[in-house]
Design an enzyme around this catalytic site. Structure first.
Site, PDB file in Angstrom:
ATOM      1  CG  HIS A  63    -124.098  42.963   3.197  1.00 10.56           C
ATOM      2  ND1 HIS A  63    -125.305  43.520   3.475  1.00 10.56           N
ATOM      3  CD2 HIS A  63    -124.172  41.719   3.716  1.00 10.56           C
ATOM      4  CE1 HIS A  63    -126.068  42.659   4.145  1.00 10.56           C
ATOM      5  NE2 HIS A  63    -125.396  41.559   4.293  1.00 10.56           N
ATOM      6  CD  GLU A 117    -122.778  38.016   4.278  1.00 15.26           C
ATOM      7  OE1 GLU A 117    -122.941  37.834   3.073  1.00 15.26           O
ATOM      8  OE2 GLU A 117    -123.705  38.382   5.030  1.00 15.26           O
ATOM      9  CG  HIS A 121    -124.705  34.723   0.859  1.00 15.54           C
ATOM     10  ND1 HIS A 121    -125.912  34.884   0.226  1.00 15.54           N
ATOM     11  CD2 HIS A 121    -124.792  35.462   2.005  1.00 15.54           C
ATOM     12  CE1 HIS A 121    -126.698  35.685   0.931  1.00 15.54           C
ATOM     13  NE2 HIS A 121    -126.043  36.048   2.023  1.00 15.54           N
TER      14      HIS A 121
HETATM   15  P1  5GP Z   1    -127.133  38.564   5.027  1.00 22.25           P
HETATM   16  O1  5GP Z   1    -127.931  37.553   5.804  1.00 22.25           O
HETATM   17  O2  5GP Z   1    -127.961  39.662   4.427  1.00 22.25           O
HETATM   18  O3  5GP Z   1    -126.126  37.978   4.104  1.00 22.25           O
HETATM   19  O4  5GP Z   1    -126.228  39.310   6.154  1.00 22.25           O
HETATM   20  C1  5GP Z   1    -126.791  40.060   7.138  1.00 22.25           C
HETATM   21  C2  5GP Z   1    -126.504  39.465   8.512  1.00 22.25           C
HETATM   22  O5  5GP Z   1    -125.195  39.863   8.942  1.00 22.25           O
HETATM   23  C3  5GP Z   1    -127.484  39.953   9.558  1.00 22.25           C
HETATM   24  O6  5GP Z   1    -127.752  38.896  10.435  1.00 22.25           O
HETATM   25  C4  5GP Z   1    -126.731  41.042  10.273  1.00 22.25           C
HETATM   26  O7  5GP Z   1    -127.106  41.193  11.614  1.00 22.25           O
HETATM   27  C5  5GP Z   1    -125.289  40.562  10.183  1.00 22.25           C
HETATM   28  N1  5GP Z   1    -124.367  41.697  10.159  1.00 22.25           N
HETATM   29  C6  5GP Z   1    -123.354  41.880  10.997  1.00 22.25           C
HETATM   30  N2  5GP Z   1    -122.714  43.010  10.743  1.00 22.25           N
HETATM   31  C7  5GP Z   1    -123.324  43.565   9.674  1.00 22.25           C
HETATM   32  C8  5GP Z   1    -123.083  44.752   8.946  1.00 22.25           C
HETATM   33  O8  5GP Z   1    -122.175  45.549   9.188  1.00 22.25           O
HETATM   34  N3  5GP Z   1    -123.920  44.986   7.906  1.00 22.25           N
HETATM   35  C9  5GP Z   1    -124.940  44.129   7.577  1.00 22.25           C
HETATM   36  N4  5GP Z   1    -125.704  44.456   6.531  1.00 22.25           N
HETATM   37  N5  5GP Z   1    -125.179  43.001   8.251  1.00 22.25           N
HETATM   38  C10 5GP Z   1    -124.375  42.715   9.293  1.00 22.25           C
END
Ligand code: 5GP
Length: 229
Positions: A63, A117, A121
């Site tokens: 993730h 990401e 981050h």
């Molecule tokens: P975070 O903001 O938590 O770092 O990442 C989540 C974001 O990535 C959300 O906007 C989500 O819609 C997008 N995203 C795209 N594909 C995925 C996936 O396979 N898993 C997750 N957890 N988020 C995803």
């Protein structure tokens, strides 16, 4: 008058210089490497979409790799001016597709997810990573953690069965050498299921270590589904 204004300029320079130094300073102590079980991402009311390259392997994918501080806080979106350039990571694309699969809808090729990401981050760890090294480090670190192998070796199988938090944590610790933090979501019927497994990585982004602090969040309960994918 001239003397006063040059003193003022000097003071201004010192203040600006200090502020720039502070901004550039590392604002984290370690990273969370967050792995995701695709079965649990998909097995919800919201469902999921397979990436354009096809259904990912039934394995834990990445993730993200998230900088975090020992006091529990974390920096986000540290360089709003930055824009992810996929051409800089073209050599990583096949590994990214295999181990960092995108499951959000609509179906896509993952570039936006990896870019998200990095921008959200990765830019906060620009002292150790550029976008290529950031994605490459996450892939390399994930390669050191056979979470699915650790779970199945202990009889914790992705078969829709239920397991305790202790069974899951013990199995992962036994198989990988590291105690994970486990995060859950809910399936369509509201059952708690294994979504994320967190590991910690040192501030250089190079070695997995025991977590100094775990995220504060809703617990998983003690009856955790491990859905098939
Ligand atoms: P975070 O903001 O938590 O770092 O990442 C989540 C974001 O990535 C959300 O906007 C989500 O819609 C997008 N995203 C795209 N594909 C995925 C996936 O396979 N898993 C997750 N957890 N988020 C995803």
């Amino acid at each position: 008058m001239v003397v006063r204004s040059s003193r003022l300029s000097l003071a201004l320079l010192v203040v600006l210089g200090t502020a720039a130094g502070l901004c550039a300073a590392q604002d984290y102590d370690f990273f969370y490497l967050v792995l995701q079980w695709p079965g649990s991402y998909c097995d919800t009311k919201q469902s999921c979409c397979y990436p354009k390259s096809g259904k990912p392997a039934a394995d834990f994918g990445i993730h993200g790799l998230w900088p975090n501080s020992n006091d529990g806080t974390y920096p986000l979106n540290c360089d709003p001016g930055t824009e992810f350039d996929p051409s800089r990571v073209s050599d990583l694309l096949s590994s990214l597709r295999a181990h960092w699969p995108v499951l959000a809808c609509p179906s896509n090729d993952g570039v936006r997810y990896w870019g998200h990401e990095w921008e959200k981050h990765g830019t906060c760890a620009a002292d150790v990573f550029d976008e290529h090294n950031y994605l490459q480090a996450a892939l390399r670190l994930r390669g050191q953690l056979d979470v699915l192998g650790a779970l199945t070796a202990a009889g914790v199988n992705p078969d829709g069965g239920y397991y305790t938090l202790g069974q899951i944590k013990d199995a992962v610790r036994q198989g990988t050498g590291f105690e994970p933090y486990v995060e859950c979501n809910r399936d369509e019927s509201g059952n708690s299921q294994l979504l994320h497994v967190y590991f910690c990585v040192d501030a250089a982004g190079s070695s997995i270590m025991e977590c100094p602090v775990v995220p504060s969040g809703r617990g998983c309960g003690n009856r955790i589904e491990f859905p098939a994918f």
